[in-house]
Design an enzyme around this catalytic site. Sequence first.
Site, mmCIF file in Angstrom:
data_model
loop_
_atom_site.group_PDB
_atom_site.id
_atom_site.type_symbol
_atom_site.label_atom_id
_atom_site.label_comp_id
_atom_site.label_asym_id
_atom_site.label_seq_id
_atom_site.Cartn_x
_atom_site.Cartn_y
_atom_site.Cartn_z
ATOM 1 N N GLU A 62 4.685 -11.504 15.068
ATOM 2 C CA GLU A 62 4.163 -12.131 16.281
ATOM 3 C C GLU A 62 4.622 -13.587 16.378
ATOM 4 O O GLU A 62 5.023 -14.052 17.437
ATOM 5 C CB GLU A 62 2.628 -12.051 16.275
ATOM 6 C CG GLU A 62 2.000 -12.516 17.562
ATOM 7 C CD GLU A 62 0.492 -12.358 17.569
ATOM 8 O OE1 GLU A 62 -0.123 -12.734 18.564
ATOM 9 O OE2 GLU A 62 -0.069 -11.859 16.571
ATOM 10 N N ARG B 97 0.799 -1.224 0.000
ATOM 11 C CA ARG B 97 0.000 0.000 0.000
ATOM 12 C C ARG B 97 0.832 1.276 0.000
ATOM 13 O O ARG B 97 0.361 2.327 -0.392
ATOM 14 C CB ARG B 97 -0.996 -0.037 1.148
ATOM 15 C CG ARG B 97 -2.027 -1.138 0.928
ATOM 16 C CD ARG B 97 -2.981 -1.274 2.098
ATOM 17 N NE ARG B 97 -3.657 -2.546 2.042
ATOM 18 C CZ ARG B 97 -3.291 -3.622 2.724
ATOM 19 N NH1 ARG B 97 -2.258 -3.583 3.529
ATOM 20 N NH2 ARG B 97 -3.966 -4.741 2.608
#
Length: 182
Positions: free
Chosen positions: A106, A69
């Site tokens: 994560e 993006r």
Amino acid sequence: MASNDAQDPRLARISSSIRVIPNFPKPGIMFQDITTLLLDTNAFKDTIDLFVERYRDQNISVVAGVEARGFIFGPPIALAIGAKFVPIRKPNKLPGEVISEEYSLEYGTDKIEMHVGAVQPGERALVVDDLIATGGTLSAAIKLLERVGAHVAECACVIELPELKGRERLGDKSVFVLVDGA
């Protein structure tokens, strides 16, 4: 927040044009969908205009857009301020010689890459992405640019998820954000 004047109508238009999709791509995630912002020509123009107003006179020579993006917002900003656009991509997407930076997620790690020679020592860089969440990708982009001797002036994002504390991961680097995510 982008403007000293919190009542800037452009910020409200940008914020209201971003669709929030609960539980995407997995349960518990509130996905910030910018495709609806891109469909709103006024909100999209406002987004680019606010960034250009901020960076026009800051002697930025490189706008580094983070895949994917950052590729939407970075090029029009770069053109408007007279800077080159450098894509920072996921592994194995750039032809030719690259340098890479690994960063932690994560669960596991990921990597971003940039063409060797795209950025020169001493250049002033702006890192652009749509969103700052945990700050992992932006942190890796900063490290990648600094490894080649660039000075990262700031990171610019449309949206911030402040509860994820991504700014903390960036140390003393400045982050300019237009709106907070829902």
